[in-house]
Every structure is written in C-alpha cells, then in structure tokens.
Write a protein that holds these residues in place. Structure first.
Motif, short mmCIF file in Angstrom:
data_model
loop_
_atom_site.label_atom_id
_atom_site.label_comp_id
_atom_site.label_asym_id
_atom_site.label_seq_id
_atom_site.Cartn_x
_atom_site.Cartn_y
_atom_site.Cartn_z
N THR A 147 -5.95 -4.05 3.96
CA THR A 147 -5.24 -2.94 3.31
C THR A 147 -4.98 -3.23 1.83
OG1 THR A 147 -3.06 -3.82 3.94
CG2 THR A 147 -4.11 -2.29 5.47
N SER B 282 4.84 1.15 -4.34
CA SER B 282 3.44 1.25 -3.96
C SER B 282 2.53 0.75 -5.08
CB SER B 282 3.07 2.70 -3.62
OG SER B 282 3.11 3.49 -4.80
N TYR B 283 1.28 0.47 -4.74
CA TYR B 283 0.30 0.12 -5.77
C TYR B 283 0.21 1.22 -6.83
CZ TYR B 283 -1.49 -3.01 -2.04
OH TYR B 283 -1.65 -3.94 -1.04
N PRO C 206 0.80 -1.24 0.00
CA PRO C 206 0.00 0.00 0.00
C PRO C 206 0.83 1.28 0.00
CG PRO C 206 -0.93 -1.57 1.54
CD PRO C 206 0.37 -2.15 1.08
N GLU D 59 -9.26 -3.99 0.13
CA GLU D 59 -10.17 -2.85 0.04
C GLU D 59 -9.55 -1.66 -0.68
OE1 GLU D 59 -11.37 -2.11 4.09
OE2 GLU D 59 -12.12 -4.17 4.35
N ASP D 60 -8.36 -1.84 -1.23
CA ASP D 60 -7.66 -0.73 -1.88
C ASP D 60 -8.14 -0.58 -3.33
OD1 ASP D 60 -5.26 0.44 -3.53
OD2 ASP D 60 -4.89 1.01 -1.45
N THR E 70 -6.95 1.21 -5.82
CA THR E 70 -5.88 1.15 -6.81
C THR E 70 -5.47 -0.29 -7.08
OG1 THR E 70 -5.06 3.32 -6.14
CG2 THR E 70 -3.55 1.93 -7.38
#
Length: 263
Positions: free
Chosen positions: A112, A82-83, A35, A115-116, A118
């Motif tokens: 994390t 990161s994503y 994340p 539910e993200d 991206t």
C-alpha cells in the motif's frame, strides 16, 4: 519536521521505531503519513504472533519492541495525515518538510506504500530537493520506483545504495515457506534485483558483509549503511541503530546548513 511514510500496516517495527526514537530524543519533530490518513500498525507477526521455534531469530527484539510501543503512544503517530495531504503541503510550502524516512517490511501490507503513485511522487520531490532522506529494507523499493521528473529515471540512478539483500530475503523465505508461504516474498523479484535494475551501474548496489550481525544501541558499528549525499540506506532491522545515527547526522547537518543560510 521529519516525515515518516508508513503503509496501511505490516511495516517492520524496528525499522520505524529505532530511527524515530533517535530523532525524537534529539528534539526533532516527526510526523507520519499513511495511505488514508489512518493509524498504521506494524506487522503483528513481528510484534506478537511470532515464528514458532524461529521466534528468537526472526521476531522483534525486546529493546526495539519497547521503542515501538513508545512510538504507538506518540500523539503524532496517532494522528497521521494522508500521502495526498503531505504532497499538497510540500508543494504549497516547500520548507514545511525538512526530511523524509521510509521503513521497510515484507508482509503484504507494505504494498500500500510501495505501489502508491502519490507516495512515489512525494519521495521523488523531497529527494531531489536535497533533503535528508533515509530508507531501509523494502523502503528502498519506494526510492527505486520514485522517478526524477527531470530525467524520467529513478532518483537512485547515479547513486549508491543498499537494501534488503537477496541472500537475506531468500534465507527468510526458505526458513518459513513451508507454513508461511510467500510471507517473506513481497514480490517475485527480490528487492535487491529490482533496486539494482534502477541504478546506473549494478556495482552501485552494496550488499555489505555476507554474514550480517545485528547491531544494538551499544554497538551500532555492527550495522551496515550506505551514505551518498543527502541519502542513507540500510538492509534490515539489524542495521537500524547505525542507520538511526547516520540519518540523525544528516538531519543535523541539514538543519545547521539552513541556520547558516538564514543568518
């Protein structure tokens, strides 16, 4: 480059390390996204804390734990992006990522990833491009939540899949809930229920044998996977040696096809 999507922490070490080791030992480059672009460690209860007298059945086994320790020493694991970084690079250079893998886990940190927005969009983009994609356990929830922009439905709509079954999830919860509460219940809805709701037909969810056996490196045939085109899925850590072999086969087939196209 094969991309592994990890949460901020709490993923299952077997589900990440066994497929990673198969890919690395076969010579494929593996990178990691988290994340915030920070190092993500597995669920400590599965690696160190244990489950009291249930530890022999629920903790990570010795060989798979050794694979996880090896994973944590990999330079790419120690320098994730990161994503958002990988979403941008996938858009700018579609050929940069050649495969995607998503391990699972049931502790709270998995949210994390699952539910993200991206991560869901990145999954949908790579899945619909036809790249080799693998997911196991709760990782299949990311696939169920990833929407195909052309249809607005889950990318799994019209596909066959497996995931953590309700039987496995509720068994783990009932064995531990007196002292661990909802540790085994990431969400009120079971993984199987949510994934099945995203499919075109409930019969497209394949639960596998009701009494699963753990596979090993020597006996991967004990595991259970579901293959559908560019996608392969599995239920739990006990399927991961077979999953690693099946996913590696997808990656090799895709790489061979890319070479033929280039030629």
């Amino acid at each position: 480059m094969i991309l592994f999507l990890l949460p901020a922490g709490d993923y299952d070490p077997t589900e990440a390390a066994v497929p990673w080791a198969a890919l690395r030992d076969a010579g494929f480059e593996v990178r990691f996204a988290t994340p915030g672009g920070k190092v993500a460690l597995a669920d400590p209860r599965l690696t160190d804390l244990g489950f009291s007298w249930l530890s022999p059945w629920l903790m990570t086994r010795r060989a798979e734990l050794a694979a996880y320790r090896r994973l944590t020493e990999d330079p790419h694991f120690l320098a994730p992006s990161s994503y958002e970084d990988y979403a941008e690079s996938a858009q700018a250079d579609p050929a940069a990522i050649t495969g995607l893998f998503v391990p699972g886990g049931h502790a709270a940190g998995m949210r994390t990833l699952l539910e993200d927005a991206t991560a869901q969009q990145l999954f949908a983009r790579l899945f619909t491009q036809g790249l080799p994609v693998g997911a196991v356990c709760h990782g299949v929830l990311l696939a169920a939540r990833a929407k195909d922009p052309a249809t607005g439905r889950s990318v799994l709509h019209g596909r066959r899949t497996t995931a953590l079954t309700s039987l496995l999830e509720l068994t783990g919860w009932n064995l531990t809930r007196l002292w661990l509460g909802r540790y085994y219940r990431t969400y009120r809805t079971t993984v199987q229920q949510e994934v099945t709701a995203a499919l075109a037909d409930p019969r497209h969810f394949l639960a596998g044998p009701p009494l699963p056996l753990r596979d090993t490196a020597a006996r991967p045939g004990r595991g259970f996977t579901v293959k559908d085109g560019n996608y392969v899925s599995a239920r739990w850590p006990g399927d991961c040696h077979r999953l690693a072999a099946d996913y590696l086969a997808l990656v090799r087939a895709h790489a061979a096809g890319a070479v033929r196209q280039a030629g």
